[in-house]
Motif scaffolding. Structure first.
Motif, PDB file in Angstrom:
ATOM      1  N   ASP A  73       4.104 -26.466 -31.151  1.00 45.72           N
ATOM      2  CA  ASP A  73       4.588 -25.556 -32.189  1.00 45.72           C
ATOM      3  C   ASP A  73       4.039 -24.136 -31.961  1.00 45.72           C
ATOM      4  O   ASP A  73       4.760 -23.148 -32.146  1.00 45.72           O
ATOM      5  N   GLU A  74       2.786 -24.042 -31.536  1.00 44.49           N
ATOM      6  CA  GLU A  74       2.220 -22.712 -31.246  1.00 44.49           C
ATOM      7  C   GLU A  74       2.920 -22.084 -30.037  1.00 44.49           C
ATOM      8  O   GLU A  74       3.224 -20.884 -30.042  1.00 44.49           O
ATOM      9  N   MET A  88       4.598 -18.539 -30.033  1.00 45.32           N
ATOM     10  CA  MET A  88       4.034 -17.479 -29.178  1.00 45.32           C
ATOM     11  C   MET A  88       5.095 -16.896 -28.251  1.00 45.32           C
ATOM     12  O   MET A  88       5.066 -15.719 -27.917  1.00 45.32           O
ATOM     13  N   PHE A  89       6.021 -17.775 -27.785  1.00 43.93           N
ATOM     14  CA  PHE A  89       6.983 -17.350 -26.753  1.00 43.93           C
ATOM     15  C   PHE A  89       8.407 -17.222 -27.301  1.00 43.93           C
ATOM     16  O   PHE A  89       9.350 -17.086 -26.517  1.00 43.93           O
ATOM     17  N   ASN A  90       8.571 -17.296 -28.626  1.00 45.84           N
ATOM     18  CA  ASN A  90       9.922 -17.246 -29.218  1.00 45.84           C
ATOM     19  C   ASN A  90      10.859 -18.231 -28.516  1.00 45.84           C
ATOM     20  O   ASN A  90      11.993 -17.865 -28.151  1.00 45.84           O
ATOM     21  N   SER A 143      -1.382 -29.148 -25.694  1.00 45.30           N
ATOM     22  CA  SER A 143      -0.551 -30.350 -25.843  1.00 45.30           C
ATOM     23  C   SER A 143       0.934 -30.022 -25.709  1.00 45.30           C
ATOM     24  O   SER A 143       1.785 -30.836 -26.062  1.00 45.30           O
ATOM     25  N   PHE A 144       1.244 -28.824 -25.203  1.00 43.18           N
ATOM     26  CA  PHE A 144       2.645 -28.406 -25.001  1.00 43.18           C
ATOM     27  C   PHE A 144       3.386 -29.425 -24.135  1.00 43.18           C
ATOM     28  O   PHE A 144       4.488 -29.879 -24.486  1.00 43.18           O
ATOM     29  N   LYS A 178      -2.882 -16.686 -41.059  1.00 43.32           N
ATOM     30  CA  LYS A 178      -1.532 -17.043 -41.538  1.00 43.32           C
ATOM     31  C   LYS A 178      -1.150 -18.454 -41.088  1.00 43.32           C
ATOM     32  O   LYS A 178      -0.562 -19.221 -41.827  1.00 43.32           O
ATOM     33  N   TYR A 179      -1.481 -18.794 -39.872  1.00 44.40           N
ATOM     34  CA  TYR A 179      -1.016 -20.063 -39.284  1.00 44.40           C
ATOM     35  C   TYR A 179      -2.030 -21.188 -39.520  1.00 44.40           C
ATOM     36  O   TYR A 179      -1.692 -22.234 -40.052  1.00 44.40           O
TER      37      TYR A 179
END
Ligand SMILES: C[S@@+](CC[C@H](N)C(=O)[O-])C[C@H]1O[C@@H](n2cnc3c(N)ncnc32)[C@H](O)[C@@H]1O
Length: 225
Positions: A16-17, A21-23, A42-43, A93-94
């Motif tokens: 999710d990050e 981060m990379f749109n 964990s991408f 925020k996240y």
């Protein structure tokens, strides 16, 4: 370079990050992706479960999942304590709080470690390091670098950055890099010159705002194609 585990802080980010981060759009996630300096993110583990085609490379992958998990457990208290001592440097925020960040990083480490040995056998995690990549020209659609290029501008000079990015552009049709800040929360001193040199070579460089910001001011991503 031979990596020493006792010098490594294996903190990784989630799928999710990476998306934020990379749109990354659904169409981007269908592409063949080379994620360099992927560390214990964990991408790959999460993305593979969704059917995405991701290869991760990092010098850290000479170690076993047990060694990486042990090293994470050794350093996590200290990293979170350092973050708590510099409250103005972070945006919550996240992750909401240092404790939320810690829980996220623990979960990421668990997902990565559970997937790592299988992923190595499947060729999804390979030992490798910039500035050279062993892959063919244009082998991947999209190359990503999260929290390595530009972030460590004090450790790696402009030449290293230029050579690394050109190498990523040789093997990937498009490259995205996040963040553009250094560890000192300054825009990388290499950024402008690198953009100018790549544009002279005919690449298009775009700086995009993204919806992810943990380092204060670190919400920009460079897209090169
Ligand atoms: C801060 S971590 C980022 C991990 C992951 N990309 C993420 O954002 O969660 C930086 C990573 O860069 C890796 N690294 C160090 N030198 C490298 C090199 N020359 N080429 C590629 N990766 C390198 C480290 O092993 C480490 O895993």
């Amino acid at each position: 370079m031979v990596m020493q585990l006792e010098q490594v802080v294996p903190f990784g980010r989630s799928l999710d990050e990476y998306v934020k981060m990379f749109n990354l759009t659904d169409a981007d996630l269908q592409k063949s992706i080379l994620s360099v300096a992927d560390g214990p993110a964990s991408f790959n583990a999460e993305g593979t479960r969704q059917g995405y085609r991701i290869k991760s490379i990092d010098p850290l992958y000479i170690f076993t999942s047990a060694q990486i998990r042990d090293r994470f457990n050794q350093v996590v208290d200290n990293v979170i304590a350092q973050i708590e001592r510099t409250p103005d440097d972070w945006v919550w925020k996240y992750h909401k709080s240092p404790d939320g960040l810690r829980k996220n990083r623990e979960q990421v480490t668990q997902l990565f470690c559970a997937d790592f040995e299988l992923g190595k056998d499947e060729g999804r995690y390979e030992v490798g390091e910039l500035p050279k990549l062993k892959y063919q020209d244009g082998e991947f659609d999209l190359g990503l670098s999260s929290h390595f290029l530009f972030l460590y501008s004090d450790h790696f000079d402009e030449n290293f950055h230029l050579e690394s990015i050109r190498e990523m552009l040789r093997v990937c049709k498009e490259v995205r890099i996040f963040p553009l800040l250094t560890l000192m929360l300054q825009r990388s001193p290499h950024l402008q010159s690198i953009v100018e040199q790549l544009e002279k070579q005919g690449y298009r460089c775009e700086i995009h705002q993204v919806g992810y910001e943990l380092q204060r001011g670190g919400n920009e991503m460079l897209r090169i194609h």
